[in-house]
Design a protein around this motif. Structure first.
Motif: not given
Length: 313
Positions: A16-40
């Motif tokens: 729990v907590g993994m990826g949070k720092a990457m999500y906050d640091a890089y817009p491209s990571v946030k976009q990818l995470f958001d796309q994954a949520d939508e796809a799932l």
């Protein structure tokens, strides 16, 4: 240009907590995470960042979470022009390796491993199958002791990780009896693993058949760089070969030690573990102590690695 082998962790490395720092640091990571949520159709991101741990640990959640985390880091490396010469992953991690090699699209891979996780969970009754790590015996010694473990006592080699560390998998009764026999045969320790099924054993064949049907509807491209397959420990690039080996991977042993030995033979400048945890880096050191290993698991280590790749070899 440095010669790099990228390796990606498998199930068990989630936290729990993994990826949070990457999500906050890089817009491209946030976009990818958001796309994954939508796809799932549910918020995998919230589950990764907030838990609860028991939900994240479920195979159908842990697999897309670990892949998404690793793939996001690879996408940032790609943005900076850092590409591997070859890739591999441990079990689930092979899908991250296929994304890094251009054979699978990131979101397609997230959906694929979510389905894979569900099929693996459903393939064998919960609590009836298990796995155990055997320390201090060779592959040949373990294989010899497992002869005759069939039927209700079926047990197979599952993960050949490094010298002296091999995982067995099978029915709960079979693994318990095999563990006693292996201890008597000289194993230093036999450790039960906290897993929900007999992964990478013959008991996963029903799941492999369902998975093959699902995989036939997924676009798999020819890989840009070789992916060293779990099943063969050999490089593969053709789409048809990749698909065939992904199906076989479900019920075949993960030959990770042989993959690492192949990377050493290729004289890579570094083996780079991309994702949460440092399990694979530890295995590299047991295979070849002097091999340079790099762990990319957060923005700091990622930026440091990018800087190192730009330095003169």
């Amino acid at each position: 240009m440095r010669k790099l082998a990228f390796v990606f962790p498998g199930q068990g490395s989630q936290e729990v907590g993994m990826g949070k720092a990457m999500y906050d640091a890089y817009p491209s990571v946030k976009q990818l995470f958001d796309q994954a949520d939508e796809a799932l159709g549910y918020s995998l991101t919230t589950l990764m960042f907030e838990g609860p741990s028991e939900e994240l640990t479920k195979t159908e959640n842990a697999q897309p979470a670990l892949l998404l985390n690793s793939v996001a880091m690879n996408e940032v490396l790609k943005e900076h022009g850092v590409r591997p010469s070859m890739t591999a992953g441990h079990s689930l991690g092979e899908y991250s390796a296929l994304v890094a090699s251009g054979a699978l699209e990131p979101i397609e891979a997230v959906k694929l491993v979510h389905t894979r996780g569900k099929l693996m969970e459903e393939a064998y009754p919960t609590g009836k199958g298990t796995m155990a790590a055997v320390l201090g015996l060779s592959q040949e010694e373990i294989a010899s002791e497992l002869e005759g473990f069939d039927g209700e006592l079926a047990v197979d080699l599952a993960n050949i990780n490094c010298p002296g560390q091999i995982v067995i998998s099978g029915t709960k009764a079979g693994v318990e009896q095999a563990s006693e026999k292996l201890s008597e045969a000289g194993a230093k320790r036999v450790l039960p693993l906290n897993v929900s099924g007999p992964f990478h054993s013959r008991l996963m064949k029903p799941a492999s058949e369902d998975f093959a049907n699902h995989l036939s509807g997924v676009v798999v491209e020819k890989a840009d760089v070789p992916v060293y397959a779990n099943v063969t420990a050999s490089p593969v690039q053709e789409a048809d070969d990749i698909e065939k080996l992904l199906v076989e991977q479900l019920y075949s042993p993960v030959r990770f030690q042989q993959i690492l030995e192949a990377f050493v033979e290729e004289e890579v400048d570094a083996i780079v573990e991309i994702g949460h945890g440092k399990v694979l880096s530890g295995l590299v050191r047991k295979v070849k102590r002097r091999m340079k290993t790099v762990n990319v698991s957060d923005p700091e280590s990622l930026e440091s690695f990018i800087q190192w790749t730009k330095e003169e070899s």
